[in-house]
Design a protein around this motif. Sequence first.
Motif, PDB file in Angstrom:
ATOM      1  N   HIS A  67      22.049 154.495  15.271  1.00  0.00           N
ATOM      2  CA  HIS A  67      21.222 154.284  16.467  1.00  0.00           C
ATOM      3  C   HIS A  67      22.093 153.886  17.654  1.00  0.00           C
ATOM      4  CE1 HIS A  67      17.110 154.687  15.076  1.00  0.00           C
ATOM      5  NE2 HIS A  67      17.256 153.788  14.126  1.00  0.00           N
ATOM      6  N   ASP A  68      22.990 152.934  17.441  1.00  0.00           N
ATOM      7  CA  ASP A  68      23.860 152.444  18.520  1.00  0.00           C
ATOM      8  C   ASP A  68      24.739 153.557  19.079  1.00  0.00           C
ATOM      9  OD1 ASP A  68      22.793 149.927  18.111  1.00  0.00           O
ATOM     10  OD2 ASP A  68      24.551 149.153  17.039  1.00  0.00           O
ATOM     11  N   ALA A  88      22.569 155.948  21.160  1.00  0.00           N
ATOM     12  CA  ALA A  88      22.081 155.299  22.378  1.00  0.00           C
ATOM     13  C   ALA A  88      23.190 155.046  23.397  1.00  0.00           C
ATOM     14  CB  ALA A  88      21.388 153.985  22.019  1.00  0.00           C
ATOM     15  N   GLU A 148      18.759 161.875  26.229  1.00  0.00           N
ATOM     16  CA  GLU A 148      18.405 160.468  26.369  1.00  0.00           C
ATOM     17  C   GLU A 148      17.801 160.036  25.043  1.00  0.00           C
ATOM     18  OE1 GLU A 148      15.030 157.678  28.105  1.00  0.00           O
ATOM     19  OE2 GLU A 148      14.824 159.852  28.186  1.00  0.00           O
ATOM     20  N   TYR A 149      18.380 159.002  24.429  1.00  0.00           N
ATOM     21  CA  TYR A 149      17.953 158.571  23.099  1.00  0.00           C
ATOM     22  C   TYR A 149      17.053 157.344  23.183  1.00  0.00           C
ATOM     23  CZ  TYR A 149      18.126 157.398  18.169  1.00  0.00           C
ATOM     24  OH  TYR A 149      17.781 157.123  16.875  1.00  0.00           O
ATOM     25  N   HIS A 150      15.929 157.410  22.474  1.00  0.00           N
ATOM     26  CA  HIS A 150      14.991 156.291  22.370  1.00  0.00           C
ATOM     27  C   HIS A 150      15.112 155.703  20.970  1.00  0.00           C
ATOM     28  CE1 HIS A 150      12.561 157.011  26.062  1.00  0.00           C
ATOM     29  NE2 HIS A 150      13.160 158.179  25.941  1.00  0.00           N
ATOM     30  N   ARG A 151      15.809 154.610  20.883  1.00  0.00           N
ATOM     31  CA  ARG A 151      16.095 153.988  19.594  1.00  0.00           C
ATOM     32  C   ARG A 151      14.827 153.643  18.808  1.00  0.00           C
ATOM     33  NH1 ARG A 151      20.473 150.362  17.761  1.00  0.00           N
ATOM     34  NH2 ARG A 151      19.613 149.320  15.959  1.00  0.00           N
TER      35      ARG A 151
END
Length: 145
Positions: free
Chosen positions: A11-12, A15, A39-42
């Motif tokens: 995830h990190d 993101a 664009e990543y939405h954790r």
Amino acid sequence: MDPQRISDEHHDFLAARSQGTLVTIRRNGRPQLSNVLYEYHRDAGTARVSVTADRAKTHNAAREPWVALHVSTEDFWGYLVAEGRAELSAVAADPHDEVVDQLVDYYRRLSGEHPDWDEYRQAQVDQGRLVMTVTVERTYGAPRV
């Protein structure tokens, strides 16, 4: 897949970046690759990409929703592949429709404020833009945050 099943490290990594290579599957079964901003939405475990209706990646994802996003470090040696299912929004039809609102949010998260939002909104319609949302189901690689 539950985004909690993706490791915190993965995830990190996703993101912390916004550039990657999107892989879709052509009609003949071979991969098609495109460099994209994402664009990543954790919390949701999703990545959003702005695409146009007339591009191969969009046609491929509409036909076969499996996609992969390859993301690497600046030095090339750290990388992560996020596989998942792509969902395509409608094509932007009006500068003030829901799709353009999503594209405005996408732009703000990646680039901040635009100098002329009216111009940007109209351009999204003129370019036939839509939002591809990739729900990440599996990740692998050798990430280094």
